[in-house]
Motif scaffolding. Structure first.
Motif, PDB file in Angstrom:
ATOM      1  N   UNK A   9     -10.507  -1.042  -1.547  1.00  0.00           N
ATOM      2  CA  UNK A   9     -10.823  -1.608  -2.847  1.00  0.00           C
ATOM      3  C   UNK A   9     -12.135  -0.967  -3.259  1.00  0.00           C
ATOM      4  N   UNK A  10     -12.142  -0.279  -4.387  1.00  0.00           N
ATOM      5  CA  UNK A  10     -13.343   0.426  -4.815  1.00  0.00           C
ATOM      6  C   UNK A  10     -13.746  -0.019  -6.221  1.00  0.00           C
ATOM      7  N   UNK A  11     -15.018  -0.342  -6.371  1.00  0.00           N
ATOM      8  CA  UNK A  11     -15.574  -0.672  -7.678  1.00  0.00           C
ATOM      9  C   UNK A  11     -16.286   0.571  -8.196  1.00  0.00           C
ATOM     10  N   UNK A  18     -19.465   6.824 -10.906  1.00  0.00           N
ATOM     11  CA  UNK A  18     -19.835   6.703  -9.499  1.00  0.00           C
ATOM     12  C   UNK A  18     -19.221   5.455  -8.879  1.00  0.00           C
ATOM     13  N   UNK A  19     -18.924   5.541  -7.596  1.00  0.00           N
ATOM     14  CA  UNK A  19     -18.477   4.366  -6.856  1.00  0.00           C
ATOM     15  C   UNK A  19     -19.681   3.470  -6.602  1.00  0.00           C
ATOM     16  N   UNK A  20     -19.553   2.197  -6.957  1.00  0.00           N
ATOM     17  CA  UNK A  20     -20.620   1.228  -6.759  1.00  0.00           C
ATOM     18  C   UNK A  20     -20.520   0.629  -5.364  1.00  0.00           C
ATOM     19  N   UNK A  71     -19.423 -11.606  -5.870  1.00  0.00           N
ATOM     20  CA  UNK A  71     -20.102 -10.315  -6.011  1.00  0.00           C
ATOM     21  C   UNK A  71     -20.705  -9.798  -4.711  1.00  0.00           C
ATOM     22  N   UNK A  72     -20.808 -10.675  -3.712  1.00  0.00           N
ATOM     23  CA  UNK A  72     -21.315 -10.274  -2.398  1.00  0.00           C
ATOM     24  C   UNK A  72     -20.196  -9.777  -1.489  1.00  0.00           C
ATOM     25  N   UNK A  73     -18.945  -9.825  -1.965  1.00  0.00           N
ATOM     26  CA  UNK A  73     -17.810  -9.400  -1.158  1.00  0.00           C
ATOM     27  C   UNK A  73     -17.298 -10.477  -0.222  1.00  0.00           C
TER      28      UNK A  73
END
Length: 95
Positions: A9-11, A18-20, A71-73
């Motif tokens: 999973x990529x934000x 850019x990947x965050x 937001x912290x995963x």
């Protein structure tokens, strides 16, 4: 960032290209990512559909079909009931 398998999973920051952040298959506590099929923003973070159709061992892995993470995963809640719901590939919020 790990991107050697496609159970990720990529934000991405579209403005910067850019990947965050990126979560690999086993990077989210309590979740084994399979095919991240559907994403939807939530008030607390993100709803994630973890479609398990490509892996014969997905049901035995006891990994959520749908979960919400902050937001912290961190997982806020999850759903794992293959008998009632089968494979889930998309989600939306109805208000």
């Amino acid at each position: 960032m790990k991107a050697d398998d496609w159970h990720n999973l990529m934000e991405v920051d579209l403005d910067k290209g850019e990947a965050v952040r990126c979560f690999g298959e086993n990077d989210i506590e309590g979740v084994r990512l399979f095919f991240v099929a559907g994403l939807y923003p939530s008030e607390k973070g993100l709803y994630v559909c973890n479609w398990q159709g490509h892996d014969k061992n997905a049901v035995e892995a006891n990994s959520p079909q749908v979960f919400e993470m902050n937001d912290k995963g961190e997982v806020i809640w999850s759903l794992n009931d293959n008998e009632k719901f089968g494979m889930i590939s998309t989600i939306c919020s109805i208000r």
